[in-house]
Design an enzyme around this catalytic site. Structure first.
Site, short mmCIF file in Angstrom:
data_model
loop_
_atom_site.label_atom_id
_atom_site.label_comp_id
_atom_site.label_asym_id
_atom_site.label_seq_id
_atom_site.Cartn_x
_atom_site.Cartn_y
_atom_site.Cartn_z
N ARG A 343 0.86 -1.19 0.00
CA ARG A 343 0.00 0.00 0.00
C ARG A 343 0.89 1.24 0.00
NH1 ARG A 343 -5.25 -1.81 2.24
NH2 ARG A 343 -5.41 -3.82 1.17
N GLU A 345 0.49 4.10 0.93
CA GLU A 345 -0.21 5.08 1.75
C GLU A 345 0.82 5.80 2.61
OE1 GLU A 345 -4.19 2.77 3.13
OE2 GLU A 345 -2.32 2.01 3.93
N ARG A 351 -0.84 1.64 12.95
CA ARG A 351 -1.64 0.58 12.32
C ARG A 351 -1.20 0.27 10.90
NH1 ARG A 351 -6.61 2.22 11.07
NH2 ARG A 351 -5.99 4.39 11.20
N HIS A 352 -0.38 1.17 10.34
CA HIS A 352 -0.10 1.04 8.91
C HIS A 352 1.36 0.75 8.59
CE1 HIS A 352 -3.95 3.30 8.80
NE2 HIS A 352 -4.15 2.50 7.76
N GLU A 500 -9.89 -2.49 13.33
CA GLU A 500 -10.22 -3.39 12.23
C GLU A 500 -9.04 -4.30 11.89
OE1 GLU A 500 -10.74 -1.41 8.36
OE2 GLU A 500 -9.97 -3.31 7.60
N SER A 503 -11.48 -7.26 6.50
CA SER A 503 -12.63 -6.77 5.75
C SER A 503 -13.08 -7.89 4.84
CB SER A 503 -12.22 -5.60 4.85
OG SER A 503 -12.22 -4.43 5.58
N ARG A 554 -1.57 -7.02 12.09
CA ARG A 554 -2.47 -6.41 13.07
C ARG A 554 -3.02 -7.48 14.03
NH1 ARG A 554 -6.21 -1.95 9.94
NH2 ARG A 554 -4.50 -0.78 9.00
P1 ATP Z 1 -7.46 0.80 7.11
O1 ATP Z 1 -8.77 1.48 6.86
O2 ATP Z 1 -7.21 0.47 8.55
O3 ATP Z 1 -6.30 1.50 6.47
P2 ATP Z 1 -8.23 -0.90 4.97
O4 ATP Z 1 -9.71 -0.72 5.06
O5 ATP Z 1 -7.49 -0.20 3.91
O6 ATP Z 1 -7.57 -0.62 6.40
P3 ATP Z 1 -8.35 -3.45 3.80
O7 ATP Z 1 -8.00 -2.93 2.47
O8 ATP Z 1 -9.75 -3.84 4.03
O9 ATP Z 1 -7.91 -2.42 4.89
O10 ATP Z 1 -7.35 -4.62 4.15
C1 ATP Z 1 -7.68 -5.78 4.89
C2 ATP Z 1 -6.86 -5.88 6.16
O11 ATP Z 1 -5.50 -5.70 5.87
C3 ATP Z 1 -7.15 -4.82 7.19
O12 ATP Z 1 -8.25 -5.16 7.98
C4 ATP Z 1 -5.89 -4.80 7.99
O13 ATP Z 1 -5.86 -5.87 8.89
C5 ATP Z 1 -4.85 -5.04 6.94
N1 ATP Z 1 -4.25 -3.78 6.49
C6 ATP Z 1 -4.74 -2.91 5.59
N2 ATP Z 1 -3.92 -1.90 5.37
C7 ATP Z 1 -2.85 -2.12 6.16
C8 ATP Z 1 -1.62 -1.43 6.36
N3 ATP Z 1 -1.34 -0.32 5.70
N4 ATP Z 1 -0.73 -1.94 7.24
C9 ATP Z 1 -1.00 -3.08 7.90
N5 ATP Z 1 -2.13 -3.79 7.74
C10 ATP Z 1 -3.05 -3.33 6.88
#
Ligand code: ATP
Length: 580
Positions: A343, A345, A351-352, A500, A503, A554
Site C-alpha cells: 500500500r 499510503e 496501524r499502517h 479493524e 474486511s 495487526r
Molecule cells: P485501514 O482502513 O485500517 O487502512 P483498509 O480498510 O485499507 O484498512 P483493507 O484494504 O480492508 O484495509 O485490508 C484488509 C486488512 O489488511 C485490514 O483489515 C488490515 O488488517 C490489513 N491492512 C490494511 N492496510 C494495512 C496497512 N497499511 N498496514 C497493515 N495492515 C493493513
C-alpha cells in the site's frame, strides 16, 4: 592553629632490647646466662634455616608457576577457533532445554553466545551462555593447580570475551550448590574445559541485549531528540537500562532480533499463520499463490506502488482480491493465500505499513453470504483459542515487557455480530459526547471504532466482534449491495480491541450488475484493470462467492496489545523506512 585531621601517631615505645648473643653477662649470673645464650643461638640458627628453606620453596613454586604460565599447559583448550581447533570426540550435543539429571557428570559441547562474563579473582570466571531465545546456562571456568585443562591465562581470556560473541565450549554438566537465578537453566552449570571464540562481538555494542529487551520508547521514523535515542550503549547492563527508539532497534537489527521479546513475537506470529492454514485446510480450502507484480492498478489506482517494468510500468498488488476471484471463476470452491501486499499510503500510524502480510480467502456461497462470515470468524477464533495454549510461554514473555489486559473472547455460541447501524446506535447512546450524532451512512473513524470497542468489551465481555452490513458508500465497487436495502452492502469488518483486522463480504458475480455498480461509483468499466476484471465474469458463468482479507501483522499486534504493528512485522516497511 587547628590540629591536622590525621595527626601522626605518637612514636612507638622502643622495645626492651634483648641482650646480644655472646654479650658479657652481668656479674653473679655466669653459668645460667651462658646456657641461655647458647640456647638462643641454636634457636636463631634453626629459625634462619627454616626461613631459608621456606624462601627456597616459594622461589621454586614461583618459578614453576612462571614456567607453567610461559608454557600454558591449557593453551590448546582455548583461543580463536581455526580449522586446526580440536574438539573432543566424546562430548555430546544436547540442547539446554533438554538437559536432565542424566547429563550430570557428562561432557557436552555447546555452541552459544556469551551473554555476560565476569572474573571471580584470578583463578575463576563465570560466563552466561545463551544457546537460543532465553535458554542460558552458567559456565564456570576454574584454573586447575596443575595448569590444565584450565590454566589461569585461560580463565583470564574467557572472562574477557565481549558479550554477544559466539563461542563453542566443552565442559561437564554439574549441579550447582544453589540454583543459578540469572540463567534459565538454573539447576545445572557447565564446568568449562574448552572454550573457542567462533565469532567475536565488538567491545561496544550498538544496542545491548538489555536495551533490546526493554519496551520501545518511540516509533517515529523521524530522528528523535538526542536524549531519547540510545545510541552506542555501553556493554555494562544495569537495571536502569534506558529504552531505545524503534530507529535504534532497526539500525541495530541483529540485537533487535536477539531480544527475547522479538523472538517470542516471531514465534507467536508463525504459530498464528500455521493455525490459519490448518483451519482452512480442514474446511476444504486450497492454497494458491497470487502475483505481487501486476500490470494495472486494479483497485482504483490510488495508494499503489508503480515501478519501471522493461519498457512499461508495473504495479505492486494492493491485495490478491481479483486473483482469488479468478480462482473461484476458474472452478475452485474454496481458496486461500498468505503473502505480501503493498500500500503506497503515506500513513505514519501505529496501524499502517507500506508492506504487510495478507491472509486472504475466497469461497463459493451456497445459500447465504454469512457462510463466509462463519469461516472468517471461525478461523480467527481458532487462532485465538489455540494460541493461548500453544504459545503460553511466548505470550507471557511478551507481556513481561508489554503488559496488557487479557484478550477477551466470546463464549462459544455467544459471538458478537452487530450491524454497522447497531454499532453506530451504541456509539450515539453509550459513547462519548462527541459521537452523539454519528450517521448510519458514513464510515467510522478510528476514534469511533476504538470507542465502540470499549463499549462492546464492557457490554459483551469480548475484544473480538463483527460489524456487518456496511454502508454502500464505505465499500468498494465489487461489494454486493443488500438486495433488500441497497443503502448497505453484504459486507463486514472484524475487529480486535476496537481496531479493524479484517474486511470481507459478498462480491458481485453478475457482470451486468457489476458494470452498473462500477458506473454508480463514478469509475469507467472500460478503464485498464477494471475491464479485465469485469471480463472474468463474462468469460463463463461464475457462482456467487465472497471472502475476506485479514492483516496478519495487526492480528499479532492487537492480540498482544503491542504499541505498534511495526513490532509484529519481521522487517517493517514505512513511508520513510526501507532498511534493513
Ligand atoms: P485501514 O482502513 O485500517 O487502512 P483498509 O480498510 O485499507 O484498512 P483493507 O484494504 O480492508 O484495509 O485490508 C484488509 C486488512 O489488511 C485490514 O483489515 C488490515 O488488517 C490489513 N491492512 C490494511 N492496510 C494495512 C496497512 N497499511 N498496514 C497493515 N495492515 C493493513
Amino acid at each position: 592553629m587547628s590540629e591536622p585531621s590525621n595527626p601522626a601517631p605518637p612514636p612507638a615505645e622502643a622495645p626492651a632490647e634483648a641482650p646480644a648473643a655472646g654479650a658479657a653477662a652481668p656479674a653473679g649470673e655466669g653459668t645460667v646466662s651462658k646456657k641461655a645464650a647458647k640456647k638462643a643461638e641454636a634457636k636463631a640458627k634453626k629459625e634462619a634455616e627454616k626461613a631459608r628453606r621456606a624462601a627456597e620453596q616459594a622461589a621454586a613454586q614461583a618459578a614453576a608457576a612462571k614456567a607453567a604460565e610461559a608454557e600454558d599447559l591449557a593453551r590448546d583448550n582455548y583461543g580463536a577457533e581455526t580449522h586446526e581447533t580440536k574438539f573432543s570426540d566424546d562430548a555430546i550435543d544436547v540442547s539446554l532445554k533438554n538437559l536432565t539429571d542424566e547429563h550430570v557428570g557428562k561432557k557436552i559441547q555447546l555452541r552459544a553466545w556469551i551473554q555476560n562474563a565476569r572474573m571471580q579473582g584470578a583463578k575463576m570466571a563465570f560466563v552466561e551462555l545463551r544457546e537460543e531465545g532465553t535458554w542460558s546456562i552458567q559456565g564456570v571456568v576454574a584454573a586447575n593447580p596443575e595448569g590444565t585443562p584450565v590454566s589461569r591465562p585461560m580463565v583470564k581470556w574467557v572472562g574477557a570475551i565481549n558479550p554477544e560473541s559466539f563461542v563453542v565450549v566443552e565442559g561437564t554438566i554439574e549441579k550447582p550448590a544453589v540454583p543459578v537465578k540469572s540463567c534459565r537453566v538454573s539447576n545445572y552449570e557447565l564446568h568449562i574445559t574448552k572454550c573457542f571464540l567462533h565469532a567475536a562481538a565488538p567491545t561496544v555494542l550498538g544496542m545491548t541485549l538489555a536495551a533490546a529487551n526493554r519496551p520501545i520508547a518511540n516509533f517515529s521514523d523521524e530522528e528523535p531528540p538526542v536524549e531519547q535515542a540510545v545510541e552506542k550503549l555501553s556493554v555494562a547492563e544495569t537495571a536502569a537500562t534506558p529504552a531505545a527508539t524503534m530507529l535504534t532497534h532497526l539500525d541495530n537489527i541483529v540485537m533487535h532480533k536477539r531480544s527475547f521479546v522479538q523472538q517470542a513475537i516471531a514465534d507467536i506470529r508463525a504459530e498464528m499463520k500455521e493455525l490459519y492454514r490448518s483451519y482452512l485446510r480442514a474446511h476444504g480450502f486450497k492454497e494458491f499463490e497470487p502475483p505481487c507484480l501486476i500490470g494495472a492498478a486494479s483497485e482504483g489506482g490510488a495508494n499503489v506502488f508503480r515501478l519501471p517494468y522493461f519498457e512499461k510500468e508495473a504495479f505492486l498488488a494492493q491485495s490478491p482480491q481479483f486473483y482469488k476471484q479468478i480462482e473461484i471463476a476458474g472452478g475452485r470452491k474454496r481458496v486461500y493465500s498468505a503473502g505480501p501486499v503493498f500500500r503506497a499510503e503515506n500513513s505514519n500510524t501505529p496501524r499502517h505499513m507500506t508492506e504487510f502480510t495478507g491472509l486472504d480467502l475466497e469461497m463459493e456461497i451456497k445459500r447465504d453470504y454469512h457462510e463466509v462470515l462463519d469461516i472468517l470468524e471461525g478461523v480467527l477464533l481458532h487462532i485465538f483459542r489455540n494460541i493461548r495454549e500453544r504459545c503460553a510461554d511466548e505470550i507471557a514473555l511478551v507481556r513481561s515487557v508489554y503488559p496488557c489486559e487479557e484478550f477477551l473472547l466470546p463464549e462459544p455460541g455467544k459471538e458478537v455480530r452487530l450491524t454497522f447501524a447497531e454499532g453506530q446506535k451504541l456509539l450515539r447512546e453509550e459513547g462519548p459526547e462527541e459521537f452523539r450524532n454519528v450517521s448510519d451512512d458514513e464510515d467510522m473513524s478510528t476514534p469511533q471504532e476504538k470507542a465502540l470497542g470499549a463499549i462492546i468489551r464492557k457490554k459483551y465481555g469480548t475484544d473480538f466482534y463483527v460489524l456487518d452490513k456496511f454502508p454502500e458508500s464505505a465499500r468498494p465497487f465489487y461489494a454486493k449491495e443488500d438486495p433488500t436495502n441497497p443503502k448497505v452492502t453484504n459486507a463486514y469488518d472484524l475487529f480486535m480491541r476496537g481496531q479493524e483486522i479484517c474486511s470481507g463480504g459478498q462480491r458481485i458475480h453478475d457482470p451486468v450488475e457489476l458494470e452498473a455498480r462500477i458506473r454508480k461509483k463514478g469509475i469507467d468499466p472500460a478503464s485498464p484493470g477494471i475491464k479485465e476484471y469485469v471480463d472474468i465474469f463474462k468469460q463463463a458463468g461464475v457462482p456467487a462467492h465472497g471472502g475476506g482479507g485479514i492483516g496478519l501483522d495487526r492480528v499479532v499486534a492487537w492480540y498482544l496489545n503491542l504499541p505498534s504493528v511495526h513490532l509484529a512485522a519481521f522487517y517493517p516497511r514505512t513511508p520513510r523506512r526501507l532498511l534493513p
